[in-house]
Structures are given as structure tokens and as C-alpha cells.
Design a protein around this motif. Sequence first.
Motif, PDB file in Angstrom:
ATOM      1  N   GLY A 154       0.926  -0.848  -0.014  1.00 53.78           N
ATOM      2  CA  GLY A 154       0.127   0.145   0.404  1.00 53.78           C
ATOM      3  C   GLY A 154       0.615   1.255   0.094  1.00 53.78           C
ATOM      4  N   ARG A 155       0.428   2.425   0.557  1.00 53.99           N
ATOM      5  CA  ARG A 155       0.984   3.738   0.036  1.00 53.99           C
ATOM      6  C   ARG A 155       1.252   3.510   1.969  1.00 53.99           C
ATOM      7  NH1 ARG A 155      -1.416   8.671   0.824  1.00 53.99           N
ATOM      8  NH2 ARG A 155      -3.263   7.897   0.800  1.00 53.99           N
ATOM      9  N   VAL A 156       2.250   4.321   2.056  1.00 48.90           N
ATOM     10  CA  VAL A 156       2.457   5.049   3.704  1.00 48.90           C
ATOM     11  C   VAL A 156       2.348   5.956   3.792  1.00 48.90           C
ATOM     12  CG1 VAL A 156       5.098   5.075   4.951  1.00 48.90           C
ATOM     13  CG2 VAL A 156       5.256   3.671   2.960  1.00 48.90           C
ATOM     14  N   VAL A 157       1.603   6.221   4.853  1.00 50.12           N
ATOM     15  CA  VAL A 157       0.541   7.384   5.372  1.00 50.12           C
ATOM     16  C   VAL A 157       1.929   7.887   6.856  1.00 50.12           C
ATOM     17  CG1 VAL A 157      -1.486   7.114   3.597  1.00 50.12           C
ATOM     18  CG2 VAL A 157      -1.015   5.893   6.887  1.00 50.12           C
ATOM     19  N   GLU A 158       2.577   6.684   7.565  1.00 56.72           N
ATOM     20  CA  GLU A 158       2.984   7.157   8.727  1.00 56.72           C
ATOM     21  C   GLU A 158       4.081   6.686   8.936  1.00 56.72           C
ATOM     22  OE1 GLU A 158       1.551   8.204  13.704  1.00 56.72           O
ATOM     23  OE2 GLU A 158       0.097   7.961  11.360  1.00 56.72           O
ATOM     24  N   ILE A 159       5.194   6.881   9.442  1.00 56.61           N
ATOM     25  CA  ILE A 159       6.574   6.193   9.705  1.00 56.61           C
ATOM     26  C   ILE A 159       6.816   6.516  11.387  1.00 56.61           C
ATOM     27  CG2 ILE A 159       8.671   5.634   9.638  1.00 56.61           C
ATOM     28  CD1 ILE A 159       8.466   6.757   6.467  1.00 56.61           C
ATOM     29  N   GLY A 160       6.108   6.418  12.653  1.00 60.65           N
ATOM     30  CA  GLY A 160       6.254   6.868  14.035  1.00 60.65           C
ATOM     31  C   GLY A 160       7.079   5.790  14.631  1.00 60.65           C
ATOM     32  N   TRP A 161       7.378   6.095  15.539  1.00 58.94           N
ATOM     33  CA  TRP A 161       8.183   5.603  16.713  1.00 58.94           C
ATOM     34  C   TRP A 161       8.266   4.060  15.958  1.00 58.94           C
ATOM     35  CZ3 TRP A 161      10.592   8.095  21.357  1.00 58.94           C
ATOM     36  CH2 TRP A 161      10.880   8.846  20.961  1.00 58.94           C
ATOM     37  N   ARG A 162       6.831   3.405  16.797  1.00 55.83           N
ATOM     38  CA  ARG A 162       6.971   2.305  17.108  1.00 55.83           C
ATOM     39  C   ARG A 162       6.800   1.361  15.358  1.00 55.83           C
ATOM     40  NH1 ARG A 162       3.608  -0.498  20.634  1.00 55.83           N
ATOM     41  NH2 ARG A 162       4.913  -2.155  20.010  1.00 55.83           N
ATOM     42  N   THR A 163       5.562   1.971  15.017  1.00 54.30           N
ATOM     43  CA  THR A 163       4.799   1.613  13.861  1.00 54.30           C
ATOM     44  C   THR A 163       4.983   2.549  12.854  1.00 54.30           C
ATOM     45  OG1 THR A 163       2.517   2.763  14.163  1.00 54.30           O
ATOM     46  CG2 THR A 163       3.503   0.929  15.024  1.00 54.30           C
ATOM     47  N   THR A 164       5.299   1.800  11.341  1.00 54.38           N
ATOM     48  CA  THR A 164       4.593   1.924  10.350  1.00 54.38           C
ATOM     49  C   THR A 164       3.039   1.698   9.822  1.00 54.38           C
ATOM     50  OG1 THR A 164       7.130   1.740   9.419  1.00 54.38           O
ATOM     51  CG2 THR A 164       5.486   2.028   7.307  1.00 54.38           C
ATOM     52  N   ARG A 165       2.666   2.827   8.911  1.00 52.30           N
ATOM     53  CA  ARG A 165       1.427   2.724   8.801  1.00 52.30           C
ATOM     54  C   ARG A 165       1.212   2.560   7.160  1.00 52.30           C
ATOM     55  NH1 ARG A 165      -1.735   4.515  13.955  1.00 52.30           N
ATOM     56  NH2 ARG A 165      -0.448   4.036  15.336  1.00 52.30           N
ATOM     57  N   LEU A 166       0.027   2.186   6.289  1.00 51.14           N
ATOM     58  CA  LEU A 166      -0.398   1.510   4.912  1.00 51.14           C
ATOM     59  C   LEU A 166      -1.759   2.070   4.975  1.00 51.14           C
ATOM     60  CD1 LEU A 166       2.252  -0.924   4.240  1.00 51.14           C
ATOM     61  CD2 LEU A 166       3.038   1.064   4.278  1.00 51.14           C
ATOM     62  N   LEU A 167      -1.862   2.877   3.987  1.00 50.77           N
ATOM     63  CA  LEU A 167      -3.476   2.326   3.496  1.00 50.77           C
ATOM     64  C   LEU A 167      -3.552   2.009   1.635  1.00 50.77           C
ATOM     65  CD1 LEU A 167      -5.730   4.477   3.816  1.00 50.77           C
ATOM     66  CD2 LEU A 167      -5.607   5.568   2.168  1.00 50.77           C
ATOM     67  N   THR A 168      -3.848   0.766   2.219  1.00 53.51           N
ATOM     68  CA  THR A 168      -4.374  -0.213   0.622  1.00 53.51           C
ATOM     69  C   THR A 168      -5.080   0.222  -0.165  1.00 53.51           C
ATOM     70  OG1 THR A 168      -5.979  -1.718   1.703  1.00 53.51           O
ATOM     71  CG2 THR A 168      -3.553  -2.055   2.859  1.00 53.51           C
ATOM     72  N   ARG A 169      -4.546  -0.450  -1.311  1.00 54.21           N
ATOM     73  CA  ARG A 169      -5.765   0.441  -3.143  1.00 54.21           C
ATOM     74  C   ARG A 169      -7.439   0.482  -2.377  1.00 54.21           C
ATOM     75  NH1 ARG A 169      -2.419  -1.904  -7.643  1.00 54.21           N
ATOM     76  NH2 ARG A 169      -1.928  -4.095  -6.102  1.00 54.21           N
ATOM     77  N   ASP A 170      -6.827  -0.588  -0.939  1.00 51.81           N
ATOM     78  CA  ASP A 170      -8.294  -1.240  -0.991  1.00 51.81           C
ATOM     79  C   ASP A 170      -9.280  -0.023   0.482  1.00 51.81           C
ATOM     80  OD1 ASP A 170      -9.153  -3.071  -2.761  1.00 51.81           O
ATOM     81  OD2 ASP A 170      -7.990  -4.942  -1.664  1.00 51.81           O
ATOM     82  N   SER A 171      -8.282   0.737   0.710  1.00 50.00           N
ATOM     83  CA  SER A 171      -8.354   1.790   1.758  1.00 50.00           C
ATOM     84  C   SER A 171      -8.164   1.490   3.043  1.00 50.00           C
ATOM     85  CB  SER A 171     -10.067   2.417   1.913  1.00 50.00           C
ATOM     86  OG  SER A 171      -9.666   3.419   0.126  1.00 50.00           O
ATOM     87  N   THR A 172      -7.259   0.352   3.103  1.00 54.29           N
ATOM     88  CA  THR A 172      -7.740  -0.833   4.673  1.00 54.29           C
ATOM     89  C   THR A 172      -6.064  -0.238   5.022  1.00 54.29           C
ATOM     90  OG1 THR A 172      -8.452  -2.571   3.317  1.00 54.29           O
ATOM     91  CG2 THR A 172      -7.298  -2.402   5.529  1.00 54.29           C
ATOM     92  N   TYR A 173      -6.541   0.001   6.290  1.00 54.61           N
ATOM     93  CA  TYR A 173      -5.494   1.014   7.587  1.00 54.61           C
ATOM     94  C   TYR A 173      -4.813  -0.103   7.973  1.00 54.61           C
ATOM     95  CZ  TYR A 173      -3.546   5.014  10.156  1.00 54.61           C
ATOM     96  OH  TYR A 173      -2.572   5.943   9.988  1.00 54.61           O
ATOM     97  N   VAL A 174      -3.562  -0.643   7.510  1.00 58.00           N
ATOM     98  CA  VAL A 174      -2.059  -1.399   8.022  1.00 58.00           C
ATOM     99  C   VAL A 174      -1.513  -0.826   9.069  1.00 58.00           C
ATOM    100  CG1 VAL A 174      -0.823  -3.204   7.498  1.00 58.00           C
ATOM    101  CG2 VAL A 174      -2.635  -2.989   5.868  1.00 58.00           C
ATOM    102  N   ILE A 175      -1.001  -1.446  10.003  1.00 55.24           N
ATOM    103  CA  ILE A 175      -0.846  -0.888  11.322  1.00 55.24           C
ATOM    104  C   ILE A 175       0.504  -2.058  11.279  1.00 55.24           C
ATOM    105  CG2 ILE A 175      -0.026  -0.230  13.159  1.00 55.24           C
ATOM    106  CD1 ILE A 175      -3.050   1.395  13.404  1.00 55.24           C
ATOM    107  N   LEU A 176       2.025  -1.742  11.265  1.00 59.85           N
ATOM    108  CA  LEU A 176       3.183  -2.540  10.865  1.00 59.85           C
ATOM    109  C   LEU A 176       4.072  -2.650  11.854  1.00 59.85           C
ATOM    110  CD1 LEU A 176       3.423  -3.576   7.327  1.00 59.85           C
ATOM    111  CD2 LEU A 176       2.201  -4.976   8.571  1.00 59.85           C
ATOM    112  N   PRO A 177       4.362  -3.441  12.987  1.00 64.67           N
ATOM    113  CA  PRO A 177       6.319  -3.282  13.674  1.00 64.67           C
ATOM    114  C   PRO A 177       7.194  -2.741  13.122  1.00 64.67           C
ATOM    115  CG  PRO A 177       4.223  -4.595  14.250  1.00 64.67           C
ATOM    116  CD  PRO A 177       3.820  -4.534  12.820  1.00 64.67           C
TER     117      PRO A 177
END
Length: 311
Positions: A154-177
Motif C-alpha cells: 500500500g501507500r505509506v501514510v505514517e512512519i512513527g516511533w514503533r509502527t509504519t502505517r500503510l493505506l492499501t488500494r482497498d482503503s484498508t489501514y494496515v499498522i505494521l511494527p
Amino acid sequence: MIRLRPLIAPALLLLGIAGMTFAQAEVSRRFDMAPLGRNGQNALQMAAYLGVAWLLSRILGQLLARLRPHSRPVPKLLGDLVSALLFLTAIVSGVLLILGHGAGSALAGSGVMLALFGFAIRNVVADTLSGIALGLEAPFRIGDWVDIEGLGKGRVVEIGWRTTRLLTRDSTYVILPNSQVSRQRIVNYSAPRSEFRAQMEIKLGHATPAAEGAELLHKALRDAPLIRQSPAPDVRIQAIEPDGVRYALRYWLGRFDHEWDCRDAIWREVDAALRRAGISLPQPPVAMLYAREGGAVPGAGMPASVPVAMR
């Protein structure tokens, strides 16, 4: 060059503490005041620890801001983490000092306590350090389209302290450690440029000559919208197999989020071209198995085997 203005406040604090420490005897004599007791001395020393931590965090912040590995700025997360460690060390040392420990033992004790605290939150620390490593290496930026193997695309929307957050093409919010992201293979479809080449495969029967099939598919590919015409799309023969010729349709896209629309448009053009040319796709081979009726072996007076088609 280090800017001096951000250093003025912590420097004035340290100068004030040093002045109070060295002038307290003279002040007590002139104004007939009792000198600072043990608690007062410890409070001044704790304030000095905090002042030193404040000054060092400002200096390190400026030094990190000047570093640009891979022509990209050092992530602010690293400076925040260093500042937090400095202030935490100063606070723990000051508390231990007030509780009656010497300066050396207070600093040593603060190190032990920080080690124990770090072990207790080791998963958080691992994610945070991985986030710093991702910030320094910069395999992707905010807004990049990435494929993190086994985790998400997906598209990277945030790179934080602990997680990286993606927004997929289906508009699903994915939070990855971050600790998991740093261990996986990362494909960045937006770097070094946003355009990239994609590929589709199709198989035509031997009734259509390979050169004729490649030309027909190439024309359909050129007529498809959304794909880049420069570099030009092309068709390559992948293999000649028993049931047909396998072709690869290669084309360039300007943006990764257009991939599905491009594939749909190409398949529509290919289908229309094949129908106009009267070409059908090869059927899968059919295997003939023979099942005996009643389970008996064919012979005199016995029924013959019955063919069963298996695709």
C-alpha cells in the motif's frame, strides 16, 4: 555551524547553578543566612544534571540536523530518543542522589535502572530502534507505494516511533511494527521514480503463428489507455509449449495505484483483438481414464471399460 541561540537558556541555567554553588558561603556570611543543607545541595546538583542534559540535547539536536545520510535528513525520532535518554538519566541520577547516594554511585545506579527498564520494554525498544534504522536508511518515504513481503502492500501514510502505517488500494489501514518491517524484503514502486514496468502473460494456440500473435498483442497493447507510450510497450515470446505459445506483455506505468485499471484496460483490448481475429485460447489438455464397470476385468461376457474425461 552550531547556532548559539538555542543554547542560551540551558547555559544560563548552568551558570546560575554554578554561581549559587560557589557564592553560597559569601551570601550566607553577608546576609547572615544559614548555608544550604544536604538536601539543598542535592537539589542544586539534580538541577545541574538536568541543565547538562538540556544543553547536550540541544547540541546533539543541531549536530543530527546537519547530518544527511543518503542525502536525506536524519529522522527527528533519533534526536527525540537521545534527548529522552539524557533527561531520564539525569532524573534517575538526581533521585538517587537525593536518596543519599554519591554522585558516582547515582550515575552507575541510573545506568543499571535504565538497563533493567530497557529489558522490560525490549519489544518497544526493538520497534523504536528499527524505526530509527528505517529513518536512516530511508527505504521509503511518506506517500511511497511499497510492497513489504508477507506483511502488506500500500501507500505509506505514517512512519512513527514503533509502527509504519500503510493505506492499501482497498482503503484498508494496515499498522505494521517497525521491527517486522525491517526484517522483510521491501519493494518500493515510487523510488527512484514513480514510473515502473509491469508484465502480463497470455497463451495462444499453435494455430496462430508466433510472429502473428505477437504483432496482434502488441497492437492491442498500444491501444490500451493509461499505460506509457514512452518507453514503448512491447511483447516477448516467453516459451513454446505443447499446448501453445506463451507471450509476455510488458508496459510502463506512471503510478502504482493505476495498475489495476491498466490491467483491466489491457485485457479488454486483448479480448477485442482476439475476437476480431477469430482466435480462441487453447483448451487445457484432456486425460482419458478408463473405469471398469463393476470393478471386474473385461473379458468374455464382461462389460467393456467406460472412458472418463479428466481435465
